[in-house]
Motif scaffolding. Structure first.
Motif, PDB file in Angstrom:
ATOM      1  N   LEU A   1      30.951  28.091  47.351  1.00  9.64           N
ATOM      2  CA  LEU A   1      30.196  29.086  48.110  1.00  9.64           C
ATOM      3  C   LEU A   1      28.696  28.827  48.059  1.00  9.64           C
ATOM      4  O   LEU A   1      27.959  29.179  48.984  1.00  9.64           O
ATOM      5  N   SER A   2      28.229  28.214  46.978  1.00  6.77           N
ATOM      6  CA  SER A   2      26.796  27.970  46.843  1.00  6.77           C
ATOM      7  C   SER A   2      26.279  26.982  47.884  1.00  6.77           C
ATOM      8  O   SER A   2      25.067  26.913  48.131  1.00  6.77           O
ATOM      9  N   ALA A   3      27.188  26.212  48.522  1.00  8.34           N
ATOM     10  CA  ALA A   3      26.763  25.260  49.553  1.00  8.34           C
ATOM     11  C   ALA A   3      26.149  25.979  50.744  1.00  8.34           C
ATOM     12  O   ALA A   3      25.372  25.389  51.509  1.00  8.34           O
ATOM     13  N   TRP A   4      26.458  27.282  50.906  1.00  9.49           N
ATOM     14  CA  TRP A   4      25.886  28.045  52.017  1.00  9.49           C
ATOM     15  C   TRP A   4      24.376  28.150  51.893  1.00  9.49           C
ATOM     16  O   TRP A   4      23.681  28.416  52.880  1.00  9.49           O
TER      17      TRP A   4
ATOM     18  N   TYR B   1      29.063  34.917  40.483  1.00  5.43           N
ATOM     19  CA  TYR B   1      30.025  34.474  41.499  1.00  5.43           C
ATOM     20  C   TYR B   1      30.457  35.648  42.365  1.00  5.43           C
ATOM     21  O   TYR B   1      30.565  35.520  43.594  1.00  5.43           O
ATOM     22  N   ARG B   2      30.655  36.804  41.760  1.00  4.24           N
ATOM     23  CA  ARG B   2      31.045  37.977  42.552  1.00  4.24           C
ATOM     24  C   ARG B   2      29.934  38.362  43.521  1.00  4.24           C
ATOM     25  O   ARG B   2      30.217  38.686  44.686  1.00  4.24           O
TER      26      ARG B   2
ATOM     27  N   GLU C   1      30.490  38.465  47.529  1.00  2.00           N
ATOM     28  CA  GLU C   1      30.244  39.704  48.271  1.00  2.00           C
ATOM     29  C   GLU C   1      29.177  39.496  49.342  1.00  2.00           C
ATOM     30  O   GLU C   1      29.292  40.025  50.459  1.00  2.00           O
ATOM     31  N   ALA C   2      28.146  38.718  49.014  1.00  2.00           N
ATOM     32  CA  ALA C   2      27.088  38.453  49.985  1.00  2.00           C
ATOM     33  C   ALA C   2      27.630  37.700  51.203  1.00  2.00           C
ATOM     34  O   ALA C   2      27.240  37.986  52.346  1.00  2.00           O
TER      35      ALA C   2
ATOM     36  N   GLN D   1      39.212  41.237  43.247  1.00  2.00           N
ATOM     37  CA  GLN D   1      38.382  42.440  43.130  1.00  2.00           C
ATOM     38  C   GLN D   1      37.523  42.640  44.384  1.00  2.00           C
ATOM     39  O   GLN D   1      37.385  43.761  44.895  1.00  2.00           O
ATOM     40  N   VAL D   2      36.938  41.551  44.872  1.00  2.00           N
ATOM     41  CA  VAL D   2      36.097  41.634  46.066  1.00  2.00           C
ATOM     42  C   VAL D   2      36.947  42.000  47.288  1.00  2.00           C
ATOM     43  O   VAL D   2      36.543  42.805  48.131  1.00  2.00           O
ATOM     44  N   ALA D   3      38.119  41.408  47.384  1.00  2.00           N
ATOM     45  CA  ALA D   3      39.010  41.722  48.499  1.00  2.00           C
ATOM     46  C   ALA D   3      39.360  43.210  48.519  1.00  2.00           C
ATOM     47  O   ALA D   3      39.375  43.846  49.579  1.00  2.00           O
ATOM     48  N   GLU D   4      39.596  43.769  47.342  1.00  2.00           N
ATOM     49  CA  GLU D   4      39.930  45.188  47.272  1.00  2.00           C
ATOM     50  C   GLU D   4      38.708  46.052  47.575  1.00  2.00           C
ATOM     51  O   GLU D   4      38.795  47.013  48.345  1.00  2.00           O
ATOM     52  N   ALA D   5      37.568  45.699  46.992  1.00  2.73           N
ATOM     53  CA  ALA D   5      36.358  46.504  47.192  1.00  2.73           C
ATOM     54  C   ALA D   5      35.885  46.459  48.643  1.00  2.73           C
ATOM     55  O   ALA D   5      35.397  47.462  49.177  1.00  2.73           O
TER      56      ALA D   5
END
Length: 404
Positions: free
Chosen positions: A247-250, A288-289, A293-294, A342-346
């Protein structure tokens, strides 16, 4: 449990029957679904695919069912996406059932170590230099993570559809330029307007394959990919992956790199990262979360109606010399999966537990023994990727049918 409704009254034979009925009642009760802590009634779980309330899925299901519209699914990810084996099978299943809408987004030129199941390219030769977020610095990449820089004026690349279909398609070019440039596709000429060095999509151009594409403007223009669609309804599945991506490649993407992605109007965006994060022994789960989320928020801002599906990483082994399973697997794998769920649920997304489908911890060893995973115990074989894609497709179909 209330045994009174199961326990008959009678003599020894009846007593034996009552014991059997008690066992039967117990089995039925064990099979009943149980909500985990914090799980809402809106959460729907079909095998490894969990719906945490994404309202866009209903729209997607209706659009597929109508059969007279174009549906675009776009997957962003790491090497599991870049091989286009998993996505290739997923594409085939969708297109067999709902119609072939075309290949979707592909790289600008051939990428060493990666493949496309739908398009092949002529060798870049001395005409192009390829840059990627995997190994090159910079913060001006498009969302494909690739830049093809022409090394000569009138640099040419030939695109061939691997299914051999010579029919007519519509082709848009992902490009950036500081001046007007000219793109020849076959015998047709198209002007690529000055984009002020921002990535954008050109107007769709009708083209026949194999396609010879020639770009003029060596010093002022770059290509980031091609979007190929059919001129009729059907499903398009774009596989946009980079080997080794996280994800950090973004962070290397241009600030408005998602604008052309939004212009493609995907109905579903699949984020399939996590394997490379899992191999980071120093991964900070909280950081990472926040990153994940971002990314979700960014996608939701530009595509408020799109379904977002998080795919957890498949099982993998890092420390082959260890004997215990929990020491053989990547240190951060469990944390990555926990954060994703967790992110998918939130954020009320879809989540697919790829590792769970494989059988859980260290299951990749069994997959390797059966020919479904490669000896590196990280990547799957072609059959393993196809088996996984079939599972996800079937579970998506079950979920959408259930929820319509």
């Amino acid at each position: 449990m209330n045994y009174n409704k199961c326990l008959p009254v009678g003599k020894p034979l009846a007593l034996l029957l009552s014991l059997l009925l008690m066992i039967s009642c117990h089995d039925e009760e064990q099979e009943a679904p149980v909500l985990s802590a914090g799980q809402s009634q809106e959460t729907v779980n079909h095998n490894q695919l969990i719906r945490f309330g994404d309202a866009g899925l209903d729209r997607l299901a209706a659009k597929l069912q109508a059969g007279n519209q174009r549906v675009h699914i776009l997957q962003l990810g790491d090497s599991h996406t870049a091989a286009d084996l998993f996505t290739g099978q997923l594409r085939m299943r969708f297109q067999q059932r709902f119609g072939d809408g075309g290949p979707g987004m592909v790289s600008p030129v051939q990428v060493s170590g990666q493949r496309s199941a739908v398009v092949s390219f002529s060798k870049p030769g001395q005409s192009w230099q390829l840059f990627s977020t995997r190994k090159d610095p910079g913060e001006d990449f498009p969302f494909t993570g690739l830049i093809a820089q022409p090394l000569q004026n009138n640099a040419t690349v030939t695109l061939t559809l691997t299914n051999g279909n010579p029919g007519r398609y519509q082709v848009s070019t992902l490009y950036k330029s500081s001046t007007d440039a000219t793109l020849m596709m076959g015998s047709a000429s198209q002007t690529l307007p000055n984009s002020q060095n921002h990535w954008q999509l050109s107007a769709p151009q009708r083209a026949t394959f194999p396609l010879n594409a020639t770009l003029s403007g060596q010093d002022h223009s770059q290509l980031g990919g091609w979007f190929i669609s059919a001129p009729h309804p059907g499903v398009i599945l774009s596989a946009v992956g980079i080997n080794g991506a996280t994800l950090s490649a973004w962070k290397k993407w241009q600030a408005d790199a998602l604008a052309p992605l939004a212009a493609l109007k995907p109905d579903m965006v699949i984020l399939a990262y996590g394997t490379n994060e899992a191999f980071d022994d120093d991964l900070d789960p909280a950081l990472y979360r926040r990153q994940l989320e971002a990314r979700v928020v960014q996608i939701r801002e530009i595509l408020p109606d799109a379904v977002i599906l998080l795919i957890g990483p498949p099982d993998s082994i890092k420390n082959k010399e260890q004997t215990r399973c929990n020491r053989r697997e990547p240190v951060s794998l469990a944390n990555v999966m926990q954060v994703q769920k967790q992110v998918a649920e939130a954020q009320q997304l879809l989540f697919w537990d790829w590792r769970g489908f494989m059988g859980g911890a260290c299951s990749i060893e069994r997959w390797s023994a059966a020919g479904y995973a490669r000896p590196d115990l990280i990547h799957l074989s072609a059959d393993g990727y196809k088996k996984s894609a079939d599972a996800l497709f079937n579970q998506l179909m079950t979920l959408m049918k259930q929820e319509q």
